[in-house]
Enzyme design. Structure first.
Site, PDB file in Angstrom:
ATOM      1  N   HIS A  62       0.849  -1.201   0.000  1.00  0.00           N
ATOM      2  CA  HIS A  62       0.000   0.000   0.000  1.00  0.00           C
ATOM      3  C   HIS A  62       0.876   1.239   0.000  1.00  0.00           C
ATOM      4  CE1 HIS A  62       0.830  -0.594   4.262  1.00  0.00           C
ATOM      5  NE2 HIS A  62       0.190   0.505   4.610  1.00  0.00           N
ATOM      6  N   ASP A  66       5.707   4.325   5.069  1.00  0.00           N
ATOM      7  CA  ASP A  66       6.599   3.332   5.696  1.00  0.00           C
ATOM      8  C   ASP A  66       6.708   2.049   4.872  1.00  0.00           C
ATOM      9  OD1 ASP A  66       3.888   2.950   6.487  1.00  0.00           O
ATOM     10  OD2 ASP A  66       4.472   1.733   8.214  1.00  0.00           O
ATOM     11  N   HIS A  67       5.941   1.965   3.785  1.00  0.00           N
ATOM     12  CA  HIS A  67       5.992   0.780   2.915  1.00  0.00           C
ATOM     13  C   HIS A  67       6.516   1.079   1.512  1.00  0.00           C
ATOM     14  CE1 HIS A  67       3.727  -1.944   5.678  1.00  0.00           C
ATOM     15  NE2 HIS A  67       3.487  -0.755   6.207  1.00  0.00           N
ATOM     16  N   ASP A 212      -0.296  -3.993   5.784  1.00  0.00           N
ATOM     17  CA  ASP A 212      -0.932  -3.769   7.071  1.00  0.00           C
ATOM     18  C   ASP A 212      -2.406  -4.175   6.976  1.00  0.00           C
ATOM     19  OD1 ASP A 212       1.493  -2.527   7.548  1.00  0.00           O
ATOM     20  OD2 ASP A 212       0.688  -0.526   7.682  1.00  0.00           O
ATOM     21  N   HIS A 270       5.976  -5.637  11.978  1.00  0.00           N
ATOM     22  CA  HIS A 270       5.340  -4.315  11.881  1.00  0.00           C
ATOM     23  C   HIS A 270       4.959  -3.833  13.284  1.00  0.00           C
ATOM     24  CE1 HIS A 270       2.446  -1.170  10.546  1.00  0.00           C
ATOM     25  NE2 HIS A 270       3.244  -1.105   9.505  1.00  0.00           N
TER      26      HIS A 270
HETATM   27 ZN   LIG Z   1       2.752   0.276   7.969  1.00  0.00          ZN
HETATM   28 ZN   LIG Z   2      -0.219   1.386   6.565  1.00  0.00          ZN
END
Ligand SMILES: [Zn+2]
Ligand SMILES: [Zn+2]
Length: 305
Positions: A62, A66-67, A212, A270
């Site tokens: 996504h 942070d990804h 996530d 995570h």
């Molecule tokens: Zn995340």
């Molecule tokens: Zn996220």
């Protein structure tokens, strides 16, 4: 034949000491994949000596930073290191605009082709396959469109019994078909059943990446009985309400998914930066699903049956 997962980062949202942002490097037989690409990904890859030049497919879950904010560095470093091969990036819609926007505003043009493939969030889509591996999407429930991924080895051929080759004078040219299930007619006209000639094949292995996501039972059918599941466990179960609001899971919920999907092994990751010590999350998960381990940055996990 290798099936190994290297975790590059296990922290949620912000880096925390030795826990960096989301990224995983997956090596299956002759294929190399990058899954998520948080900031710092290229440093981890360099530090661990991973073969990023061999990666031809990147899977982004996504568009939270942070990804995927590590992509710009990874892509430009690939170019500086002389990459010419095309690269395909699978993600929910919008990544192409993000990457091309950064390229445009920095007057940058990639010297190698980058193909963006926008994936819907239904799950169950075949995204990629070659002779050894198939990759499918998994539906996840987060605050923005998010998908997980399942990487499955293709079924292996049957194993030929060497003693039978000699016994029935089986020519080399017939072996391929026997391994695929064919019977064999011997030179004197006898039909020898495949069962007599072969041993069961090596079992195919699989890995699912689910981060996530909130607790989501509908993802279970997509990850049924995988050899290894990586599932996010951002919080402990006392924070279940907060997890639900923010689109995340607790360690208890991650383990419940693992247990209901009858996976072989669970890695949780995570982690929220509020946890200095992760043992609370591990213990919580193990109460539900014993074969759980903590995801650790820079660790490599061999995927077994
Ligand atoms: Zn995340
Ligand atoms: Zn996220």
């Amino acid at each position: 034949m290798k099936f190994e997962l290297t975790i590059l980062g296990t922290s949620a949202a912000v880096p925390y000491h030795d826990r960096w942002l989301a990224g995983q490097f997956l090596h299956i037989q002759d294929s190399y994949f990058l899954i998520d690409c948080g900031e710092g990904t290229q440093f981890r890859i360099k530090e661990l000596g991973l073969k990023i030049s061999k990666v031809n497919q990147i899977f982004i879950s996504h568009l939270h930073g942070d990804h995927c904010f590590g992509l710009f560095g990874v892509l430009t470093s690939m170019a500086i290191n002389g990459r010419t091969n095309a690269l395909t990036i699978f993600s929910p819609a919008g990544l192409q605009e993000m990457v091309e926007g950064v390229f445009k505003s920095t007057y940058y043009q990639s010297p190698f082709p980058i193909h963006f493939f926008a994936v819907d969030t239904e799950g169950g889509r075949l995204l990629f396959e070659n002779q050894q591996v198939s990759v499918f999407s998994v539906p996840l429930a987060h605050r923005i469109p998010t998908i997980g991924f399942v990487f499955k080895e293709k079924p292996f051929p049957l194993n030929m019994r060497p003693d039978k080759i000699e016994e029935f004078s089986i020519p080399f040219t017939a072996i391929k078909n026997i391994k695929l299930g064919a019977d064999f007619t011997s030179p004197d006209g006898r039909l020898i059943s495949n069962k007599e000639l072969t041993l069961p094949p090596k079992k195919a292995r699989s890995f699912a990446y689910c981060s996530d996501t909130s607790y989501l039972e509908s993802l279970i059918t997509h990850i049924k009985a995988v050899s290894l599941l990586y599932h996010e466990a951002t919080f402990d179960h006392k924070m279940a309400d907060h997890a639900a609001v923010t689109g995340h899971s607790t360690a208890h919920q991650a383990a419940t998914i693992a247990q209901k999907a009858k996976v072989k092994k669970l890695i949780i990751g995570h982690f929220s930066s509020r946890y200095t010590n992760l043992s609370i999350l591990l213990e919580e998960a193990k109460e539900v699903f014993e074969n759980t381990v903590l995801g650790v940055d820079k660790e490599t996990y061999v995927v077994d049956i």
